[in-house]
Design an enzyme around this catalytic site. Structure first.
Site, PDB file in Angstrom:
ATOM      1  CG  ASN A 338     -92.243  12.045  53.606  1.00 32.99           C
ATOM      2  OD1 ASN A 338     -92.103  13.349  53.234  1.00 32.99           O
ATOM      3  ND2 ASN A 338     -93.255  11.398  53.208  1.00 32.99           N
ATOM      4  CG  HIS A 374     -99.196   7.575  50.578  1.00 31.84           C
ATOM      5  ND1 HIS A 374     -99.190   8.386  51.936  1.00 31.84           N
ATOM      6  CD2 HIS A 374     -98.081   7.913  50.196  1.00 31.84           C
ATOM      7  CE1 HIS A 374     -97.991   8.363  52.308  1.00 31.84           C
ATOM      8  NE2 HIS A 374     -97.351   8.413  51.119  1.00 31.84           N
TER       9      HIS A 374
END
Length: 487
Positions: A338, A374
């Site tokens: 990521n 998240h």
């Protein structure tokens, strides 16, 4: 009679539309079931692969066309993908984009605009998490919205930097600072770009505008020669996709919650966690490799040239696959996984906390931000807390080995290198799996059950090392080495 016939015709057309829609739903549902996936997951995969025909059309028909046509194309294709996946819920992204444009125009290049953007976009995302959250991983409108949230916050910060004196900015800030005033169409095209709308990667408005202006090509005046690099990433993504599809029915997080898992020996529970912890990341690897291929195909992945004149296509790389697969350290995984999101957090959050004067505090707050970004589940907080702890301990251990003559000599023995590597990789992926357990199980009752089954091994191991290593360092590092360090 004519009126009656027209009415019947309208009824037939409406019925045909309903049947066609139902048939499409049924077909996708059946196909998803046969593949062992949910319909939403299948829609996501289809949408990601749709980026390739979209990119090919863009390359051949729009690459050097007027800017407004390119923005319209990106907006229309992105909205189509949003509707295909989430239906009328696409209004969430549309609303936030329009309001973000108004914030930039009405508040200008001010810190107020930046703070308003940050508070509003994060609050909207967190509210979305709150009202849509379940105890499982669901593909909902909040999934692409978390990508969009970072884009719009970054846009506001870059626009703010664009109003500052160039000399007051770092070289990185100068690169991303927006000097012009983006139009609504530009902001929409940037936000809905089909190669990154659903799962990323992150890229700046300036980089996007270079694409629109035809600058992101290795052959000036022609479309980019990026087909082969794009196909390489696509092929690698397909390899991971096939592997994940074949193995996912046999390696699941649900098994961690079963009595059968609890009844196995401790070593088995740890090894299963290790294997699952590596495997579960492959679904993210798949998505990012495929979308990177789309970005490369359009030209967005162009990143200048190497010293030998070879074109680089890694501007949108979210994975360093070789590093991810071979590096035995946690920091190596962080550096390879990521990538663009981590770079975004470093650029717009971590480095902006420099005024705190404490690197560990800035890092801790950055990880807290990532956890909230998240979602609101406790598992995210536990996962990023473990990352923070592991990275600190890993740095302490590396410094100890480097500064201790005994340990550095021991580490340099060539014959023992394979053994060291095996031990490091075992520790690395065991505790990566331990951290990912909380991340994937979400709620405290689930991850707590699994952690109890392995006796909180990760917390015990790293918290113990956190307090023990400073004393070991004091005992094993000669005073002269400490003095050198101080100098």
């Amino acid at each position: 009679m004519a009126s009656s016939a027209e009415g019947d015709e309208e009824t037939v057309v409406a019925l045909a539309g309903v049947l066609q829609s139902g048939f499409q739903e049924l077909s996708l549902n059946k196909l998803a079931t046969s593949l062992g996936a949910s319909e939403q997951a299948l829609r996501l995969i289809i949408s990601i692969f749709l980026g390739y025909p979209f990119a090919l059309f863009y390359r051949h028909y729009l690459f050097y066309k007027e800017s407004y046509l390119i923005h319209l194309y990106h907006t229309f294709t992105g909205l189509s993908i949003a509707y295909f996946n989430f239906g009328n819920q696409l209004y969430h992204s549309l609303l936030c984009i329009v309001l973000q444009f108004l914030i930039l125009r009405l508040m200008g290049r001010t810190i107020t605009a930046v703070l308003t953007t940050f508070c509003f976009q994060m609050a909207y995302l967190l509210a979305g998490y709150y009202y849509t959250a379940t105890g499982n991983y669901d593909i909902k409108w909040t999934m692409p919205h978390c990508v969009l949230t970072l884009k719009l916050i970054g846009l506001a910060v870059d626009y703010f930097d664009g109003g500052k004196d160039q000399n007051s900015l770092s070289s990185e800030q100068q690169k991303y600072a927006i000097r012009g005033v983006p139009s609504l169409l530009e902001v929409a095209g940037f936000s809905y770009f089909y190669g990154a709308f659903l799962v990323g990667p992150q890229f700046s408005m300036n980089h996007y505008m270079k694409l629109v202006q035809g600058e992101l090509t290795d052959i000036p005046g022609k479309i980019p020669n990026s087909t082969i690099p794009a196909l390489k990433r696509l092929s690698l993504g397909l390899f991971y996709l096939v592997g994940y599809t074949l193995l996912s029915p046999h390696i699941t997080e649900d098994y961690l919650l079963t009595e059968d898992y609890d009844n196995h020996p401790f070593w088995f529970r740890c090894m299963y966690m290790l294997i699952w912890g590596k495997f579960v990341l492959y679904k993210y690897v798949t998505c990012w490799l495929v979308t990177e291929g789309v970005c490369i195909l359009t030209g967005l992945g162009f990143n200048g040239f190497e010293e030998k004149g070879k074109a680089k296509w890694d501007a949108c790389a979210n994975m360093k696959v070789w590093l991810f697969e071979t590096n035995p350290r946690f920091t190596g995984t962080i550096a390879s996984f990521n990538i663009n999101t981590n770079a975004w957090v470093a650029r717009y959050f971590f480095k902006r906390l420099k005024f705190l004067g404490n690197k560990e505090l800035s890092q801790g707050l950055s990880l807290l931000f990532l956890a909230l970004w998240h979602g609101l589940h406790s598992g995210y907080l536990v996962c990023f807390q473990m990352e923070f702890l592991i990275v600190i301990v890993e740095r302490q251990a590396a410094r100890l080995i480097q500064q201790s003559p005994t340990l550095s000599n021991l580490a340099a023995i060539t014959a023992l290198q394979p053994f060291y590597y095996l031990v490091q990789q075992t520790i690395h992926w065991l505790f990566m799996g331990y951290s990912m357990t909380a991340f994937c199980l979400f709620t405290w009752d689930k991850w707590l059950k699994v952690y109890k089954s392995v006796y909180f091994l990760g917390h015990v191991f790293f918290l113990s090392l956190l307090f023990i290593l400073p004393y070991v360092h004091k005992a094993m590092v000669p005073r002269k080495e400490k003095l050198k360090k101080m100098e």
